[in-house]
Write a protein that holds these residues in place. Structure first.
Motif, PDB file in Angstrom:
ATOM      1  N   LEU A 144      26.402  -8.705 -43.816  1.00 49.05           N
ATOM      2  CA  LEU A 144      27.301  -7.804 -44.043  1.00 49.05           C
ATOM      3  C   LEU A 144      28.689  -8.334 -44.231  1.00 49.05           C
ATOM      4  O   LEU A 144      29.112  -9.444 -44.247  1.00 49.05           O
ATOM      5  N   THR A 145      29.528  -7.549 -45.108  1.00 51.30           N
ATOM      6  CA  THR A 145      30.840  -7.810 -45.293  1.00 51.30           C
ATOM      7  C   THR A 145      31.632  -7.035 -44.240  1.00 51.30           C
ATOM      8  O   THR A 145      31.747  -5.697 -43.878  1.00 51.30           O
ATOM      9  N   PHE A 146      32.666  -7.739 -43.578  1.00 49.28           N
ATOM     10  CA  PHE A 146      33.498  -7.244 -42.407  1.00 49.28           C
ATOM     11  C   PHE A 146      34.907  -7.174 -43.047  1.00 49.28           C
ATOM     12  O   PHE A 146      35.255  -8.069 -43.606  1.00 49.28           O
ATOM     13  N   MET A 147      35.458  -6.072 -42.941  1.00 51.65           N
ATOM     14  CA  MET A 147      36.736  -5.769 -43.324  1.00 51.65           C
ATOM     15  C   MET A 147      37.826  -5.734 -41.936  1.00 51.65           C
ATOM     16  O   MET A 147      37.596  -5.058 -41.304  1.00 51.65           O
ATOM     17  N   LEU A 148      38.542  -6.800 -41.817  1.00 47.08           N
ATOM     18  CA  LEU A 148      39.040  -6.957 -40.451  1.00 47.08           C
ATOM     19  C   LEU A 148      40.533  -6.626 -40.477  1.00 47.08           C
ATOM     20  O   LEU A 148      41.435  -7.035 -41.311  1.00 47.08           O
ATOM     21  N   GLY A 149      40.898  -5.716 -39.673  1.00 50.63           N
ATOM     22  CA  GLY A 149      42.129  -5.558 -39.533  1.00 50.63           C
ATOM     23  C   GLY A 149      42.820  -6.119 -38.103  1.00 50.63           C
ATOM     24  O   GLY A 149      42.518  -5.680 -37.105  1.00 50.63           O
ATOM     25  N   ALA A 150      43.640  -7.110 -38.198  1.00 53.38           N
ATOM     26  CA  ALA A 150      43.908  -7.874 -37.221  1.00 53.38           C
ATOM     27  C   ALA A 150      45.367  -8.463 -37.311  1.00 53.38           C
ATOM     28  O   ALA A 150      45.497  -9.013 -38.585  1.00 53.38           O
ATOM     29  N   SER A 151      46.114  -8.753 -36.210  1.00 51.33           N
ATOM     30  CA  SER A 151      47.196  -9.835 -36.552  1.00 51.33           C
ATOM     31  C   SER A 151      46.806 -11.163 -36.655  1.00 51.33           C
ATOM     32  O   SER A 151      45.584 -11.354 -36.345  1.00 51.33           O
ATOM     33  N   ASP A 152      47.766 -11.614 -37.329  1.00 53.22           N
ATOM     34  CA  ASP A 152      47.263 -13.183 -37.782  1.00 53.22           C
ATOM     35  C   ASP A 152      46.683 -13.934 -36.640  1.00 53.22           C
ATOM     36  O   ASP A 152      45.960 -14.988 -36.778  1.00 53.22           O
TER      37      ASP A 152
END
Length: 345
Positions: A180-188
């Protein structure tokens, strides 16, 4: 992210405030020397979640434990039996409630169908008591709307925990093969903690930006997929009706500028790609109802930024009509090809 913040100033502000207030002290560091006895939680053992949880179980240390929950008790029972038959390894516990999952886990992964399910699950987590001194990391891999993701994330962060959005691309095949490819939304500051976890279930992790941007990336990708699927179905359809051999036409497209995933891998014409759902009566794959849902979510996301989507409305109606048709409902989203042929008769 700036457009997202302008569209949702209150929610984004709440997310930033919660992030600044918390003191994040991870229970477990991911390095070349694994630390034992980490507790994992996984909620949502559907077509995607089940193989993701299986890959996670196979890759975490045997001294770890995984607590699973799903409303489908047969799925959790099967998962536990599969783990037991595998012999010595990570201990699997079937939770009796969602609150049991959040109480015992250091890291919780959720993979759920719709925004309402994500909201309900995280409300249960919070109701179960998350105000103790032990911080947790929550990773939501569901494809939902941006507003809901930011709201849920904010409600978790104000309690001193971390929440990231990490929707996936790759379908059931990718979930099973851990590609899978994960598209990550997260603070650094959280990327280094979330990425190694996601890499146990997939091949690529793309950090899109701050919380919420993983969802935006997924919806933009699926919007394009929805459009290219319709275009492939139409192009194949009129070419075949004008006398072209289906496999030859697909071969031409796939070495020319029209090449795309729906033409090369998931061709909607039965028999063109033997491994595609179209060659097995459109069974399996990514359901037409899910594509219809994702398309609506993409339209809603675009409206937040006042972005015009010219092709959205006719495509939305086409997927809805295909989903409602007796011979197409419950099938892979490439079934729009079949629907177009039925509709033209």
């Amino acid at each position: 992210m700036s457009a997202l913040r302008r569209a949702l100033p209150r929610l984004s502000g709440a997310c930033r405030s919660a992030r600044n207030q918390q003191q994040w002290a991870p229970v477990r560091h991911f390095s070349s020397s694994p630390i034992t006895r980490a507790n994992w939680g996984f909620v949502g053992l559907g077509q995607m979640g089940y193989p993701m949880a299986r890959n996670l179980r196979a890759k975490v240390p045997a001294t770890d434990s995984i607590t699973v929950y799903d409303v489908n008790e047969s799925a959790t029972r099967q998962f536990a039996e599969e783990a037991s038959s595998a012999g010595a390894g990570t201990r699997v516990t079937v939770a009796k409630s969602l609150q049991d999952v959040s109480r015992v886990s250091d890291t919780v992964i959720t993979m759920l169908p719709q925004p309402k399910h994500v909201q309900a699950v995280y409300q249960e987590f919070i109701a179960g008591g998350l105000e103790d001194a032990r911080p947790r990391l929550f990773i939501d891999c569901s494809t939902i709307d941006v507003k809901t993701s930011l709201e849920v994330g904010s409600s978790i962060r104000v309690l001193g925990h971390e929440f990231v959005d990490a929707p996936v691309s790759g379908g059931v095949v990718g979930a099973s093969a851990a590609t899978l490819t994960f598209m990550l939304g997260a603070s650094d500051s959280i990327v280094g903690k979330a990425q190694p976890i996601l890499e146990m279930m997939g091949k690529r992790v793309i950090h899109m930006g701050e919380p919420g941007t993983g969802i935006v990336g997924k919806l933009a990708n699926n919007y394009l997929l929805a459009m290219s699927n319709v275009a492939t179905a139409e192009a194949m359809g009129f070419g075949i009706k004008l006398g072209l051999d289906a496999k030859k036409l697909a071969s031409l497209i796939n070495c020319s500028t029209g090449k795309c995933w729906p033409s090369e891998v998931n061709n909607p014409v039965p028999g063109v790609v033997e491994s595609a759902p179209s060659s097995r009566e459109y069974q399996g794959g990514f359901g037409v109802s899910l594509m219809s849902k994702d398309l609506k979510l993409a339209i809603a996301a675009a409206e937040l930024a006042d972005a015009k989507l010219v092709l959205a409305e006719p495509a939305r109606k086409l997927y809805e009509d295909a989903e409602a048709h007796e011979d197409c409902k419950g099938r892979d989203f490439s079934v729009v090809y079949k629907y177009l042929q039925l509709a033209s008769k």
